[in-house]
Design a protein around this motif. Structure first.
Motif, PDB file in Angstrom:
ATOM      1  N   CYS A  46      61.035  -5.240   2.658  1.00 29.51           N
ATOM      2  CA  CYS A  46      61.079  -4.287   1.570  1.00 29.51           C
ATOM      3  C   CYS A  46      61.225  -5.208   0.227  1.00 29.51           C
ATOM      4  O   CYS A  46      61.973  -6.294  -0.066  1.00 29.51           O
ATOM      5  N   SER A  83      63.733   4.444  -2.969  1.00 26.34           N
ATOM      6  CA  SER A  83      64.943   3.323  -3.854  1.00 26.34           C
ATOM      7  C   SER A  83      64.341   2.174  -4.346  1.00 26.34           C
ATOM      8  O   SER A  83      65.115   1.597  -5.060  1.00 26.34           O
ATOM      9  N   TYR A  86      66.164  -1.230  -3.566  1.00 31.35           N
ATOM     10  CA  TYR A  86      67.659  -1.229  -4.246  1.00 31.35           C
ATOM     11  C   TYR A  86      68.403  -0.774  -3.078  1.00 31.35           C
ATOM     12  O   TYR A  86      68.463   0.332  -2.765  1.00 31.35           O
ATOM     13  N   ASP A  87      69.530  -1.707  -2.732  1.00 30.07           N
ATOM     14  CA  ASP A  87      70.548  -1.112  -1.854  1.00 30.07           C
ATOM     15  C   ASP A  87      71.332   0.089  -2.135  1.00 30.07           C
ATOM     16  O   ASP A  87      71.700   0.999  -1.244  1.00 30.07           O
ATOM     17  N   PRO A 116      68.698   6.809   3.323  1.00 30.76           N
ATOM     18  CA  PRO A 116      67.701   5.681   4.066  1.00 30.76           C
ATOM     19  C   PRO A 116      66.360   6.315   4.497  1.00 30.76           C
ATOM     20  O   PRO A 116      65.365   5.570   4.632  1.00 30.76           O
TER      21      PRO A 116
END
Length: 168
Positions: A46, A83, A86-87, A116
């Motif tokens: 990722c 995303s 980015y978490d 997710p």
């Protein structure tokens, strides 16, 4: 005759039971965008990049709300998102009054995160003061990546979208 029919039926049933279904057709992306193009992760890799933060609203360009009883008091909005690796992400929205060429912000809020699975969905309350306004209200939605205390956006503007709202 009945015996031939019965043996034919048995043959078809046995053959159908032993055959494995295979979908050999090709995938055709829909007209509103192909989700696979929004993924910033390939396998276990990722990449964290503001350039990959993307949001694609799946609602129509104009959402018509019912003002007759019972009046609709919220807008259900959703679509695809990336995303950017980015978490933590945050989806924010703003109702903007665009009547007369202006852009006065009427109401703002948060609507959740990019899941997710690359989806977002939330409801935006529609102010009672605007039930009598037939058109000219715009819902703007933006996805932000969170890097510590800093909010990160896509520098090319692919992190946001908008929908016109009207009442009938």
């Amino acid at each position: 005759m009945k015996r031939k029919l019965l043996s034919g039926l048995v043959f078809v049933t046995v053959m159908a039971g032993t055959m494995t279904f295979q979908n050999c057709g090709t995938y055709q992306p829909n007209d509103t965008g192909d989700f696979l193009s929004l993924q910033s992760c390939v396998g276990s890799l990722c990449l964290i990049s503001p350039d990959s933060i993307q949001l694609l609203i799946q609602n129509p360009a104009e959402v018509v709300l019912r003002k007759s009883a019972p009046a609709e008091t919220e807008v259900d909005i959703g679509g695809f998102c990336d995303s950017g690796g980015y978490d933590i992400t945050e989806v924010r929205w703003a109702l903007v009054d665009t009547r007369g060429g202006g852009s006065a912000i009427v109401q703002v809020g948060g609507g959740g995160t990019c899941s997710p699975l690359g989806r977002f969905q939330f409801k935006v309350p529609y102010p009672a003061a605007f039930v009598a306004v037939p058109e000219g209200i715009e819902l703007q939605v933006a996805l932000y990546g969170k890097d510590g205390n800093q909010l990160v956006i896509n520098p090319r503007g692919l992190h946001s979208g908008k929908v016109r709202l009207s009442m009938q």
